[in-house]
Design an enzyme around this catalytic site. Structure first.
Site, short mmCIF file in Angstrom:
data_model
loop_
_atom_site.label_atom_id
_atom_site.label_comp_id
_atom_site.label_asym_id
_atom_site.label_seq_id
_atom_site.Cartn_x
_atom_site.Cartn_y
_atom_site.Cartn_z
N THR A 110 11.09 39.42 -23.20
CA THR A 110 10.38 38.19 -23.58
C THR A 110 10.36 37.19 -22.43
O THR A 110 9.58 36.23 -22.47
CB THR A 110 11.10 37.52 -24.77
OG1 THR A 110 12.42 37.13 -24.33
CG2 THR A 110 11.23 38.44 -25.95
N ASP A 202 15.49 39.66 -6.22
CA ASP A 202 16.43 39.13 -7.21
C ASP A 202 17.56 38.40 -6.49
O ASP A 202 18.38 39.03 -5.81
CB ASP A 202 16.98 40.27 -8.07
CG ASP A 202 17.80 39.72 -9.25
OD1 ASP A 202 18.80 39.02 -9.00
OD2 ASP A 202 17.42 39.97 -10.40
N ASP A 205 21.19 39.48 -7.43
CA ASP A 205 21.54 40.79 -6.87
C ASP A 205 21.82 40.70 -5.38
O ASP A 205 22.75 41.33 -4.87
CB ASP A 205 20.39 41.79 -7.10
CG ASP A 205 20.40 42.34 -8.52
OD1 ASP A 205 21.41 42.13 -9.23
OD2 ASP A 205 19.40 42.97 -8.92
N1 URA Z 1 14.81 35.49 -10.49
C1 URA Z 1 15.03 36.02 -9.26
O1 URA Z 1 16.18 36.22 -8.85
N2 URA Z 1 13.96 36.31 -8.49
C2 URA Z 1 12.69 36.08 -8.89
O2 URA Z 1 11.76 36.36 -8.12
C3 URA Z 1 12.50 35.52 -10.18
C4 URA Z 1 13.57 35.23 -10.95
#
Ligand code: URA
Length: 211
Positions: A110, A202, A205
């Site tokens: 979502t 991310d 990450d």
């Molecule tokens: N969260 C992230 O870590 N990277 C994105 O591009 C969008 C949300």
């Protein structure tokens, strides 16, 4: 749509460091260090309106009325988990800041935020509350975190994010036009998975090595 209180920090040092962070080849330790350094520089803008009072001090040469920070210590709130990558940079420049944490994860279907943790200092009213989240993507998580801070009494909120998508900026403009945003870039768009493009992938990450 833009946001009435958005500050884009286009300082060359910030832009250079951000480009290094965007590069997919940048190793995790460098990514973390760069994020901390940029955070420090963005905090400089976020704290621009902090009130000052004068206090008499004695330099090695003479007495003077010196400007000092007035009022309650600012609060920095990390929006977990990627917000932690910005936290130390804020504390480097505002070491007396109190620290709170808001845990929200993004439901990948979502794209809506789900709260799982909240620990905030008391008395948020009347002091600068800096919320930190590196990526303002859809804006749903940041808007939810800011709503939570307002519910807890915050009246002067600034959101520091490394990167913003136009969609996230529009979301904040709709839901929280009173909240300042300080960012190093407003990128092109979100892709179908909710990632900022060109972005940097991310953030969580890359900060924590969970890629
Ligand atoms: N969260 C992230 O870590 N990277 C994105 O591009 C969008 C949300």
């Amino acid at each position: 749509m833009t946001h009435p209180k958005l500050t884009l920090v286009d300082h060359p040092l910030v832009q250079h460091k951000l480009s290094l962070m965007r590069d997919a080849r940048t190793p995790g330790p460098d990514f973390r260090r760069l994020l901390r350094e940029i955070s420090l520089l963005l905090t400089y803008e976020a704290a621009r309106d902090l009130a000052l009072k004068t206090q008499t001090i004695t330099t090695p040469l003479t007495e003077m009325d010196a400007p000092m920070l007035a009022g309650a210590d600012p609060v920095v709130v990390s929006i977990l988990r990627a917000g932690n990558g910005l936290l130390d940079g804020v504390l480097d420049v505002i070491p007396t800041a109190k620290v709170g944490f808001v845990g929200l994860y993004r439901d990948e279907e979502t794209l809506r935020p789900v709260q799982y943790y909240c620990k905030l200092p008391p008395d948020l009213s009347g002091r600068l509350v800096i919320a930190v989240d590196p990526m303002l993507a859809t804006g749903n998580s940041s808007a939810a975190a800011v709503a939570l801070l307002k519910d807890a009494g915050a009246t002067d909120i600034c959101l520091i994010c490394l990167l913003a998508a136009p969609e996230g900026v529009a979301c904040m403009a709709r839901e929280h036009p009173d909240v300042r945003i300080v960012t190093a870039s407003v990128d092109s768009h979100l892709n179908e998975k909710g990632y900022i493009v060109p972005g940097l992938g991310d953030a969580g990450d890359r900060i924590f090595g969970t890629v």
